[in-house]
Design a protein around this motif. Sequence first.
Motif, PDB file in Angstrom:
ATOM      1  N   GLN A  44       2.869  -0.991   4.252  1.00  0.00           N
ATOM      2  CA  GLN A  44       2.386   0.325   3.840  1.00  0.00           C
ATOM      3  C   GLN A  44       3.580   1.264   3.719  1.00  0.00           C
ATOM      4  O   GLN A  44       4.330   1.460   4.672  1.00  0.00           O
ATOM      5  CB  GLN A  44       1.382   0.908   4.837  1.00  0.00           C
TER       6      GLN A  44
ATOM      7  N   VAL B 169       2.295  11.002  -2.756  1.00  0.00           N
ATOM      8  CA  VAL B 169       2.553  10.389  -4.060  1.00  0.00           C
ATOM      9  C   VAL B 169       1.417  10.781  -5.001  1.00  0.00           C
ATOM     10  O   VAL B 169       0.344  11.186  -4.566  1.00  0.00           O
ATOM     11  CB  VAL B 169       2.657   8.852  -3.958  1.00  0.00           C
TER      12      VAL B 169
ATOM     13  N   HIS C 258       0.859  -1.190   0.000  1.00  0.00           N
ATOM     14  CA  HIS C 258       0.000   0.000   0.000  1.00  0.00           C
ATOM     15  C   HIS C 258       0.892   1.236   0.000  1.00  0.00           C
ATOM     16  O   HIS C 258       1.664   1.452   0.933  1.00  0.00           O
ATOM     17  CB  HIS C 258      -0.903  -0.004   1.240  1.00  0.00           C
ATOM     18  N   VAL C 259       0.797   2.052  -1.041  1.00  0.00           N
ATOM     19  CA  VAL C 259       1.584   3.280  -1.152  1.00  0.00           C
ATOM     20  C   VAL C 259       0.664   4.460  -0.856  1.00  0.00           C
ATOM     21  O   VAL C 259      -0.388   4.616  -1.485  1.00  0.00           O
ATOM     22  CB  VAL C 259       2.208   3.425  -2.553  1.00  0.00           C
ATOM     23  N   ALA C 260       1.048   5.286   0.129  1.00  0.00           N
ATOM     24  CA  ALA C 260       0.206   6.403   0.551  1.00  0.00           C
ATOM     25  C   ALA C 260       1.079   7.623   0.803  1.00  0.00           C
ATOM     26  O   ALA C 260       2.304   7.584   0.666  1.00  0.00           O
ATOM     27  CB  ALA C 260      -0.581   6.028   1.809  1.00  0.00           C
TER      28      ALA C 260
ATOM     29  N   VAL D  23       4.589   5.015   3.221  1.00  0.00           N
ATOM     30  CA  VAL D  23       4.046   6.371   3.311  1.00  0.00           C
ATOM     31  C   VAL D  23       5.154   7.369   3.012  1.00  0.00           C
ATOM     32  O   VAL D  23       6.204   7.353   3.653  1.00  0.00           O
ATOM     33  CB  VAL D  23       3.451   6.647   4.707  1.00  0.00           C
TER      34      VAL D  23
ATOM     35  N   THR E 220      -3.472   6.866   7.982  1.00  0.00           N
ATOM     36  CA  THR E 220      -4.261   5.937   7.179  1.00  0.00           C
ATOM     37  C   THR E 220      -5.749   6.202   7.408  1.00  0.00           C
ATOM     38  O   THR E 220      -6.130   6.844   8.403  1.00  0.00           O
ATOM     39  CB  THR E 220      -3.940   4.489   7.569  1.00  0.00           C
TER      40      THR E 220
ATOM     41  N   GLN F 145      -0.571  12.050   6.399  1.00  0.00           N
ATOM     42  CA  GLN F 145       0.067  10.740   6.424  1.00  0.00           C
ATOM     43  C   GLN F 145      -0.775   9.645   7.061  1.00  0.00           C
ATOM     44  O   GLN F 145      -0.517   8.463   6.826  1.00  0.00           O
ATOM     45  CB  GLN F 145       1.399  10.825   7.185  1.00  0.00           C
TER      46      GLN F 145
ATOM     47  N   ALA G 123       3.302   4.112  -8.119  1.00  0.00           N
ATOM     48  CA  ALA G 123       2.390   5.156  -7.644  1.00  0.00           C
ATOM     49  C   ALA G 123       2.591   6.468  -8.393  1.00  0.00           C
ATOM     50  O   ALA G 123       2.166   7.522  -7.915  1.00  0.00           O
ATOM     51  CB  ALA G 123       2.578   5.364  -6.144  1.00  0.00           C
TER      52      ALA G 123
ATOM     53  N   ARG H 131      -0.346   8.907  -7.030  1.00  0.00           N
ATOM     54  CA  ARG H 131      -1.473   7.976  -7.138  1.00  0.00           C
ATOM     55  C   ARG H 131      -1.388   6.940  -6.022  1.00  0.00           C
ATOM     56  O   ARG H 131      -0.700   5.934  -6.148  1.00  0.00           O
ATOM     57  CB  ARG H 131      -1.465   7.297  -8.508  1.00  0.00           C
ATOM     58  N   GLN H 132      -2.076   7.207  -4.924  1.00  0.00           N
ATOM     59  CA  GLN H 132      -2.077   6.267  -3.813  1.00  0.00           C
ATOM     60  C   GLN H 132      -2.868   5.013  -4.186  1.00  0.00           C
ATOM     61  O   GLN H 132      -3.799   5.061  -4.984  1.00  0.00           O
ATOM     62  CB  GLN H 132      -2.705   6.910  -2.575  1.00  0.00           C
TER      63      GLN H 132
ATOM     64  N   THR I 179      -5.053  13.538  -1.479  1.00  0.00           N
ATOM     65  CA  THR I 179      -4.472  12.935  -2.677  1.00  0.00           C
ATOM     66  C   THR I 179      -4.522  13.903  -3.852  1.00  0.00           C
ATOM     67  O   THR I 179      -3.554  14.052  -4.601  1.00  0.00           O
ATOM     68  CB  THR I 179      -5.216  11.641  -3.038  1.00  0.00           C
TER      69      THR I 179
END
Length: 212
Positions: free
Chosen positions: A116, A72, A67-69, A118, A158, A156, A93, A74-75, A181
């Motif tokens: 994940q 970025v 999971h890229v958050a 971040v 979740t 940041q 991402a 495109r999460q 986002t």
Amino acid sequence: MGEHNRIQLAAYALGALVLVVVGARVLGPEAAVPEPPRVAVDGAAASDAGRRPGPEEADRRRGVYVHVAGAVRRQGIYRLPADARVSAALKRARGPTPRADMTAVNLAAPVRDGQQVVVPVRGAAPAGGTGGASASTAPGSPGAPGAAGARVSLSQATPEQLDQLDGIGPALAARIVEYRTSHGGFRSVDELQQVDGIGPKRFEALRGSVDP
């Protein structure tokens, strides 16, 4: 019997003998059909063809989900090779936003299944990890909901962490994530009022428990 008749009978007999010999050859055993050439198969190649992949090779083929958050473009959740690095996750991402703090991200760190990653915003408080670690805030650490005096980073946290804030449910947490986002994170706490569903009363209740 005249001389002419004897010669004629001898010719007939000779012709009959020739026919018998030729017929015997024609009606005899058929000529052997040559066998096709055999192709030599290398023993190692045959062994590899029948070999099943081992556990490590099977895991590599199956890959991992990361999971890229954070900051970025495109999460989301992305499937990567099991031996991939954080740099590959950020590439999937679409890369970091202009406000991303890449000094806090270890691009060479290996990823693992369920991780994940971040990417923090410059100037924002750390969320309990970097892009090279689990990058999710652990309970009791700065920025974790429920910790005494802790604040949650709007840029940041979740969706699950935002959901734990007073007055924030799953739907509102999703709208906060959608806003950050599309805007590259939060520049100030006051910007939270731009999120649909955050009115003045709710904002005042949240002001003391969140950071940009």
